[in-house]
Design a protein around this motif. Structure first.
Motif, mmCIF file in Angstrom:
data_model
loop_
_atom_site.group_PDB
_atom_site.id
_atom_site.type_symbol
_atom_site.label_atom_id
_atom_site.label_comp_id
_atom_site.label_asym_id
_atom_site.label_seq_id
_atom_site.Cartn_x
_atom_site.Cartn_y
_atom_site.Cartn_z
ATOM 1 N N VAL A 53 -41.423 -0.290 -56.108
ATOM 2 C CA VAL A 53 -40.008 0.115 -56.052
ATOM 3 C C VAL A 53 -39.913 1.620 -55.796
ATOM 4 C CG1 VAL A 53 -37.888 0.406 -57.411
ATOM 5 C CG2 VAL A 53 -39.103 -1.777 -57.459
ATOM 6 N N LEU A 54 -40.717 2.392 -56.501
ATOM 7 C CA LEU A 54 -40.692 3.846 -56.324
ATOM 8 C C LEU A 54 -41.135 4.250 -54.917
ATOM 9 C CD1 LEU A 54 -42.065 4.990 -59.796
ATOM 10 C CD2 LEU A 54 -39.701 5.098 -58.972
ATOM 11 N N LEU A 55 -42.187 3.636 -54.418
ATOM 12 C CA LEU A 55 -42.682 3.949 -53.082
ATOM 13 C C LEU A 55 -41.652 3.575 -52.014
ATOM 14 C CD1 LEU A 55 -44.913 5.014 -51.299
ATOM 15 C CD2 LEU A 55 -46.015 2.782 -51.438
ATOM 16 N N GLU A 56 -41.090 2.387 -52.129
ATOM 17 C CA GLU A 56 -40.069 1.958 -51.166
ATOM 18 C C GLU A 56 -38.826 2.840 -51.271
ATOM 19 O OE1 GLU A 56 -40.664 0.060 -48.763
ATOM 20 O OE2 GLU A 56 -41.853 -1.685 -49.343
ATOM 21 N N SER A 57 -38.520 3.307 -52.477
ATOM 22 C CA SER A 57 -37.366 4.198 -52.661
ATOM 23 C C SER A 57 -37.586 5.526 -51.956
ATOM 24 C CB SER A 57 -37.103 4.429 -54.151
ATOM 25 O OG SER A 57 -36.699 3.230 -54.763
ATOM 26 N N MET A 58 -38.816 6.011 -51.969
ATOM 27 C CA MET A 58 -39.119 7.248 -51.247
ATOM 28 C C MET A 58 -38.937 7.047 -49.742
ATOM 29 S SD MET A 58 -42.261 9.090 -53.276
ATOM 30 C CE MET A 58 -43.367 7.697 -53.256
ATOM 31 N N ILE A 59 -39.346 5.890 -49.261
ATOM 32 C CA ILE A 59 -39.204 5.605 -47.827
ATOM 33 C C ILE A 59 -37.733 5.502 -47.449
ATOM 34 C CG2 ILE A 59 -39.648 3.903 -46.020
ATOM 35 C CD1 ILE A 59 -42.339 3.322 -47.505
ATOM 36 N N ILE A 60 -36.943 4.785 -48.254
ATOM 37 C CA ILE A 60 -35.515 4.640 -47.934
ATOM 38 C C ILE A 60 -34.825 6.007 -47.947
ATOM 39 C CG2 ILE A 60 -34.758 4.130 -50.270
ATOM 40 C CD1 ILE A 60 -32.507 2.502 -49.216
ATOM 41 N N THR A 61 -35.308 6.906 -48.781
ATOM 42 C CA THR A 61 -34.712 8.243 -48.828
ATOM 43 C C THR A 61 -34.801 8.926 -47.469
ATOM 44 O OG1 THR A 61 -35.194 8.454 -51.181
ATOM 45 C CG2 THR A 61 -34.818 10.504 -49.967
ATOM 46 N N GLY A 62 -35.922 8.768 -46.797
ATOM 47 C CA GLY A 62 -36.060 9.345 -45.451
ATOM 48 C C GLY A 62 -35.063 8.753 -44.469
ATOM 49 N N PHE A 63 -34.875 7.440 -44.528
ATOM 50 C CA PHE A 63 -33.918 6.806 -43.620
ATOM 51 C C PHE A 63 -32.484 7.158 -43.995
ATOM 52 C CE2 PHE A 63 -37.688 4.209 -42.848
ATOM 53 C CZ PHE A 63 -37.746 4.309 -41.465
ATOM 54 N N ALA A 64 -32.207 7.294 -45.282
ATOM 55 C CA ALA A 64 -30.870 7.710 -45.713
ATOM 56 C C ALA A 64 -30.583 9.135 -45.237
ATOM 57 C CB ALA A 64 -30.746 7.604 -47.230
ATOM 58 N N MET A 65 -31.587 9.986 -45.301
ATOM 59 C CA MET A 65 -31.420 11.360 -44.818
ATOM 60 C C MET A 65 -31.141 11.365 -43.307
ATOM 61 S SD MET A 65 -34.337 13.205 -47.164
ATOM 62 C CE MET A 65 -34.554 14.564 -46.059
ATOM 63 N N ALA A 66 -31.828 10.514 -42.566
ATOM 64 C CA ALA A 66 -31.576 10.405 -41.124
ATOM 65 C C ALA A 66 -30.159 9.889 -40.872
ATOM 66 C CB ALA A 66 -32.602 9.490 -40.462
ATOM 67 N N ALA A 67 -29.714 8.934 -41.670
ATOM 68 C CA ALA A 67 -28.368 8.388 -41.522
ATOM 69 C C ALA A 67 -27.314 9.467 -41.764
ATOM 70 C CB ALA A 67 -28.165 7.217 -42.479
ATOM 71 N N VAL A 68 -27.504 10.253 -42.808
ATOM 72 C CA VAL A 68 -26.554 11.329 -43.116
ATOM 73 C C VAL A 68 -26.586 12.401 -42.026
ATOM 74 C CG1 VAL A 68 -26.018 13.203 -44.735
ATOM 75 C CG2 VAL A 68 -26.566 10.914 -45.598
ATOM 76 N N ALA A 69 -27.781 12.783 -41.600
ATOM 77 C CA ALA A 69 -27.890 13.791 -40.534
ATOM 78 C C ALA A 69 -27.214 13.290 -39.260
ATOM 79 C CB ALA A 69 -29.354 14.124 -40.269
#
Length: 133
Positions: A53-69
């Motif tokens: 869960v923690l590892l996948e959460s780190m990965i989703i953070t990158g995609f969320a950052m791309a979405a916001v950018a």
């Protein structure tokens, strides 16, 4: 079959969103990117592994950052994020061991992501105003 379903579903969502006007808002495709990436966290939770869960959460953070950018600057970043997630789908099992992921999911999600990226790229190219790009 998962590839066909992914492509057909991404096209169906795009046509539906266009028909009812959901995709007129810049937030639509960035939100799609975040939701798509979040499924792997759900699968990790289903596996019962806190570490996953923690590892996948780190990965989703990158995609969320791309979405916001992409939302704040250029929808092309969202296109890249969707396509990048599709590429991750192709290699996900080699990057993260997540036993909650259904066997068919990476192929389905790869097709969906690339279909959504292509659809958004087409919208941007056809866009005459500055709503999406």
């Amino acid at each position: 079959m998962p590839y066909v379903i992914g492509i057909v579903l991404s096209a169906g969502v795009a046509v539906f969103a266009r028909g009812v006007g959901l995709d007129r808002d810049r937030a639509f495709y960035p939100t799609v990117l975040i939701v798509i990436a979040a499924y792997y966290v759900l699968f990790a939770a289903m596996s019962g592994s806190v570490e996953t869960v923690l590892l996948e959460s780190m990965i989703i953070t990158g995609f969320a950052m791309a979405a916001v950018a992409g939302f704040k600057s250029s929808a092309w970043i969202v296109v890249a994020g969707l396509a990048g997630h599709g590429v991750l789908d192709a290699f996900h099992g080699h990057v993260v061991e997540n036993s909650g992921v259904p066997v068919w999911w990476p192929a389905f999600c790869l097709a969906y992501d690339l279909g959504a990226a292509g659809g958004l790229a087409g919208l941007i190219r056809r866009q005459t105003g500055r709503t999406l790009a």
